[in-house]
Design an enzyme around this catalytic site. Structure first.
Site, mmCIF file in Angstrom:
data_model
loop_
_atom_site.group_PDB
_atom_site.id
_atom_site.type_symbol
_atom_site.label_atom_id
_atom_site.label_comp_id
_atom_site.label_asym_id
_atom_site.label_seq_id
_atom_site.Cartn_x
_atom_site.Cartn_y
_atom_site.Cartn_z
ATOM 1 C CG HIS A 18 34.109 44.766 31.784
ATOM 2 N ND1 HIS A 18 32.890 44.459 32.349
ATOM 3 C CD2 HIS A 18 34.803 43.602 31.742
ATOM 4 C CE1 HIS A 18 32.848 43.173 32.632
ATOM 5 N NE2 HIS A 18 33.999 42.624 32.274
ATOM 6 C CG ASP A 20 36.851 41.866 34.734
ATOM 7 O OD1 ASP A 20 35.822 41.217 34.527
ATOM 8 O OD2 ASP A 20 37.551 42.367 33.830
ATOM 9 C CG ASP A 130 34.113 39.472 29.129
ATOM 10 O OD1 ASP A 130 34.012 38.813 28.083
ATOM 11 O OD2 ASP A 130 35.148 39.498 29.820
ATOM 12 C CG HIS A 355 32.973 37.260 33.702
ATOM 13 N ND1 HIS A 355 32.119 38.333 33.596
ATOM 14 C CD2 HIS A 355 34.197 37.744 33.405
ATOM 15 C CE1 HIS A 355 32.796 39.407 33.243
ATOM 16 N NE2 HIS A 355 34.060 39.078 33.118
#
Length: 931
Positions: A18, A20, A130, A355
């Site tokens: 994941h 980010d 997420d 996000h």
């Protein structure tokens, strides 16, 4: 798909990371780690076939980021994508759902698919690992993208296999469920009940592996509806597990009755569907963690660093509601549509939409870079808008203003919303120019420009009517042209700022005016001064409402159509905040401060026949920060709900300037609030009591007007029940309602105060990131100047049918004006390329498809009723449309639409051809028009 064996269970291990792009480290520091990860992945895949595949987090921007540094690896990367071992798409970035617009999410899917197709086939996986809650229209958006599933990590509470009935549509019996949107679209939902790292770092040695799988098997079986168990091998910024094949072989030795597979999402979905034994719960609508204690929903990221949300609202609007419609209009006039430039602007903007970025929950360096990206994207939009308006204005016939002499300065007003519009507009206009190329000295130009007489300038429309207008002399100015065929052309000018009310500008249309010398005016007379809006010392009134300012600076609004009066609107509230960027926490037992008992300075700011406004000044003092205990609690990593810090006894000034305005044609009262924040650890809200009796309210979300309960579920323990909004929130009874619209203020709460007060968060100031450690974020205190804009819109109880929602949507979109010359043209001074009608429908987008060149228009049904969309193209368009078809959000051609001639059936009078399209409840409808 791996063939089914006689083993009792199957463990699907899916490798992923994941990613980010930016969070607790600045972008480039994460970026350098990404290069290492992908290098390692390519090496692993090159070594052989034991390491089967890797899911690249559902976002194609990872490929861009990697190839930016390693362009020589493109062929190697593409090989593994094409053979299915690296799975990419369907998104460009993994966005936050509630803080990004519907059209931004559509562009995200479009760009992700387009970029993925350059390398292979986009995955058809609805991936939201997420995302901080999911909007209700997600199932429809997935189905329109050819995706029948959603994998997600937040928003639903699984009850486990012992609970066979879900509760109130918010819970699921299993980690697998059916998710239904408001239109009836359904997708198979898979909740990462044990998070998207439940198969991370699988041990290779026997003892550790036994302990690992004993726990992990039990955890997955607790929620799974079948014997197909899902394990996500990876986590945030997690390097790949290169010894995973060995770890899988060890697991097989330890558990011979279980089949361990290095799997992928399509194979897992196929196995899951084939082995379905239990009836799955159907969860409907928004997934916002409604049945939890409310402390970990991350909802207050909607108010972290509000300046980012405001910049995002402006950036999205400038692209989707201004630049694209104007470029489409210019395209119909024969100009090239700027596909690449718009894609670049969208990509730059969307790089702020993950996000941890748009939610404002990263370190300060991240959000500094975001400001630059917002500026870059907006500058592209502004350049494209300027080019399109120039192209269109050049085609407008302004020769009707020749009779006013050489001093006539035509102005074209563009309405880029999907509805007819009236309102107050303003622009800076060059009343006279002298170019450097003409050989004048600087002194000569300055003298002549200063000598220009502006005292007799008036504004007229195409029919010669005198339009009330305020002309403000800005004095001597410098300017320049950038011609397409020669060097820049500087000039000296005399510039003015004009402000006036334009009326009934058609949807997608334009209307033309001119600033002229009154001595040359063909029609005598001056605008009437009898219909002024000011009423007494503290009041304003137009045909729709009466507004009265109270001594404390709040105002009363009376809706003349319903007779209902709303009182004490616009009181400000201040409380402490000892939480973090993710979640708000008010100090225990603190009593909120308000301006209710504060005397305000009030004066008339403007009084014309088309606009009245009051300036309200509050001289307020609030605590300068939290007390010293907060720093101690942060350092000790005390979980924010358990903190005991209070506010400092030392006070600091907070002077609030509010401008309350009412225009002649306005259907709402506009409120602009400005203050210089010098306090820390606090929250400021604006309060709008409705005094309406309703257990629910309505809120603008992505392609939906969602209905939410005012009172949270019984499990909710957090004293705060703040929630997400996009453009507005509405509280209404059967015959009366009140809409509170905003520009980039994404957090609100309907207070349980007996008045159903709508509280809109203006600013939330905190000093740490939060989450898994201590990350100080002093810039999240948001010190400095801030301006906020709100519109209060009363209605008759039905926001969709009354036009209140339309007013709220139009509030989001700035007017566009362009100065042009007196010249002939083939467009009439009032013009539009399209017209449409459809009760309950909201217009969303007008653009041109890059592959087909077709013009694409999109609406969504705000209601649960079916509706008919009547769409017509102007017979004055230089290029008539031949066919129309129904499309999806990927703009793929669907069912052809039958057209009607005016003689057959027409509800729209300005076209020779129209199309009638049936739309279902809450449907997102896209129509393609082909020249």
């Amino acid at each position: 798909m791996t063939k089914r064996t006689n083993k009792s269970k199957r463990a699907h291990i899916i490798s992923h990371t994941h990613w980010d792009r930016e969070w607790y480290l600045p972008y480039e520091k994460h970026h350098m780690r990404l290069i290492q990860l992908v290098d390692s992945l390519l090496d692993q895949l090159d070594e052989g076939s034991d390491y089967k595949s890797f899911y690249l987090d559902g976002q194609t921007i990872i490929i861009e980021d990697y190839l930016q540094v390693r362009p020589e690896q493109k062929e190697r990367l593409e090989k593994h994508i094409r053979n299915g071992r690296i799975v990419i798409g369907p998104w460009y970035i993994l966005q936050d759902a509630f803080l990004t617009s519907g059209e931004a999410n559509v562009r995200n899917m479009q760009v992700g698919h387009k970029d993925a197709k350059r390398y292979g086939t986009p995955s058809k996986i609805g991936y939201f690992p997420d995302t901080f809650g999911l909007v209700g229209q997600t199932p429809q958006l997935m189905q329109q993208s050819g995706i029948d599933n959603v994998f997600f990590g937040r928003g639903v509470k699984p009850t486990g296999f012992n609970n066979t009935v879900s509760d109130a549509g918010y819970e699921s019996s299993f980690s697998e469920l059916m998710w239904e949107g408001p239109d009836g679209s359904k997708v198979l939902g898979v909740l990462f009940a044990n998070w998207y790292s439940n198969g991370n770092e699988v041990p290779v040695d026997e003892e550790s592996a036994r302990k690992f799988w004993e726990t992990k098997l039990a955890d997955a079986e607790k929620y799974a509806s079948t014997n197909e168990l899902l394990y996500m091998n990876g986590c945030d910024h997690q390097p790949i597990q290169r010894d995973l094949p060995e770890a899988i072989r060890m697991a097989e030795q330890l558990y011979p009755d279980i089949e361990f597979v290095h799997s992928n999402f399509p194979d897992y979905l196929e196995a899951l569907r084939a082995s379905a034994e239990h009836e799955l719960s159907t969860v409907k609508g928004e997934l916002r963690s409604q049945r939890t204690d409310g402390w970990g929903t991350l909802v207050n990221t909607a108010s972290a660093r509000v300046y980012l949300k405001q910049m995002n609202q402006l950036g999205q609007t400038m692209l989707e509601k201004v630049a694209e419609p104007l470029a489409s209009y210019a395209h119909l006039l024969g100009h090239a549509y700027p596909h690449d430039q718009l894609t670049y602007a969208w990509k730059t903007l969307m790089q702020n939409h993950p996000h941890d970025s748009i939610c404002g929950c990263s370190v300060d360096e991240v959000h500094r870079e975001m400001v630059t990206r917002f500026d870059k994207s907006r500058h592209v939009a502004e350049a494209l808008i300027e080019e399109s308006t120039s192209q269109i204005a050049t085609a407008v016939d302004t020769s009707i203003f020749e009779r006013y002499g050489e001093g006539a300065r035509p102005v074209v007003v563009f309405n880029t919303t999907g509805w007819e519009r009236s309102g107050v507009v303003q622009m800076e206009l060059d009343a006279a120019r002298m170019y450097f190329r003409d050989g004048y000295t600087l002194e000569e130009m300055a003298a002549q420009m200063k000598a220009v007489d502006l005292s007799d300038r008036i504004l007229v429309d195409e029919d010669g009517n005198h339009i009330p207008c305020t002309v403000e002399d800005l004095g001597l100015q410098f300017g320049y042209d950038l011609p397409d065929d020669r060097f820049r052309q500087p000039y000296s000018c005399r510039r003015v700022r004009i402000r006036f009310e334009t009326e009934n500008v058609a949807a997608f249309g334009l209307k033309t005016y001119a600033l002229v010398n009154s001595v040359d005016h063909a029609k005598s007379g001056t605008p009437s001064k009898t219909n002024m809006l000011l009423r007494g010392e503290r009041g304003m009134e137009n045909q729709h409402m009466i507004v009265t300012i109270a001594d404390n600076g709040s105002f009363t609004l009376t809706d003349k159509r319903t007779g209902r009066t709303f009182k004490e609107l616009g009181v400000y509230e201040n409380v402490g905040d000892i939480g973090n960027e993710y979640m708000f926490k008010q100090p225990e037992n603190e009593v909120a401060r308000t301006t209710r008992e504060l005397q305000a300075e009030i004066r008339v700011l403007e009084n014309t026949s088309y606009l009245a406004s009051f300036e309200v000044i509050h001289h307020w003092e609030i605590p300068e920060s939290a007390d010293e205990m907060l720093d101690q609690e942060q350092r000790e990593l005390i979980y924010y709900p358990h903190r005991k810090a209070q506010r400092s006894a030392k006070m600091t000034p907070l002077q609030i300037r509010t401008v309350i305005s009412l225009s002649r044609s306005g259907k709402g009262v506009q409120v602009e609030t400005t203050f210089n924040n010098q306090a820390k650890d606090h929250r400021v809200r604006a309060l709008f009591p409705t005094d309406l009796v309703s257990a629910v309210h309505h809120v603008d979300s992505m392609f939906e007007i969602a209905t939410r309960d005012n009172k949270p579920a019984p499990e909710w323990q957090n004293p705060s029940n703040t929630q997400h909004q996009q453009n507005f929130v509405d509280v209404s009874e059967q015959d009366v309602g009140l809409v509170v619209a905003n520009l980039g203020l994404n957090e609100y709460e309907v207070l349980q105060d007996g008045r159903n007060t709508v509280a809109v968060t203006l600013l939330r100031a905190v000093g740490e990131l939060g989450d898994w450690g201590l990350f100080p974020t002093p810039e999240a205190q948001c010190l400095g100047e801030h301006t906020f804009q709100i519109e209060i819109i009363p209605h008759d109880g039905n926001g969709a049918a009354s036009g209140a929602y339309i007013e709220a949507y139009q509030f989001q979109v700035p007017w566009t004006l362009a100065q042009t010359e007196v010249h002939p043209g083939y467009l009439t001074p009032s013009n539009t390329p399209f017209a449409w009608q459809g009760d309950g429908l909201a217009f969303s987008s007008l653009k041109v498809n890059e592959d087909s060149g077709d013009v694409m228009l999109r609406w969504f049904n705000m209601t649960t009723n079916s509706a008919t969309l009547n769409l017509a193209a102007s017979q004055a368009n230089p290029q008539p449309f031949e066919t129309a078809y129904k499309s999806n959000i990927l703009e793929e051609e669907g069912k052809m639409l039958h057209s009607h001639s005016i003689e057959e059936a027409s509800t729209l009078s300005f076209a020779s051809k129209e199309w009638n399209i049936q739309t279902g409840s809450c449907e997102i409808i896209t129509v393609g028009l082909r020249l």
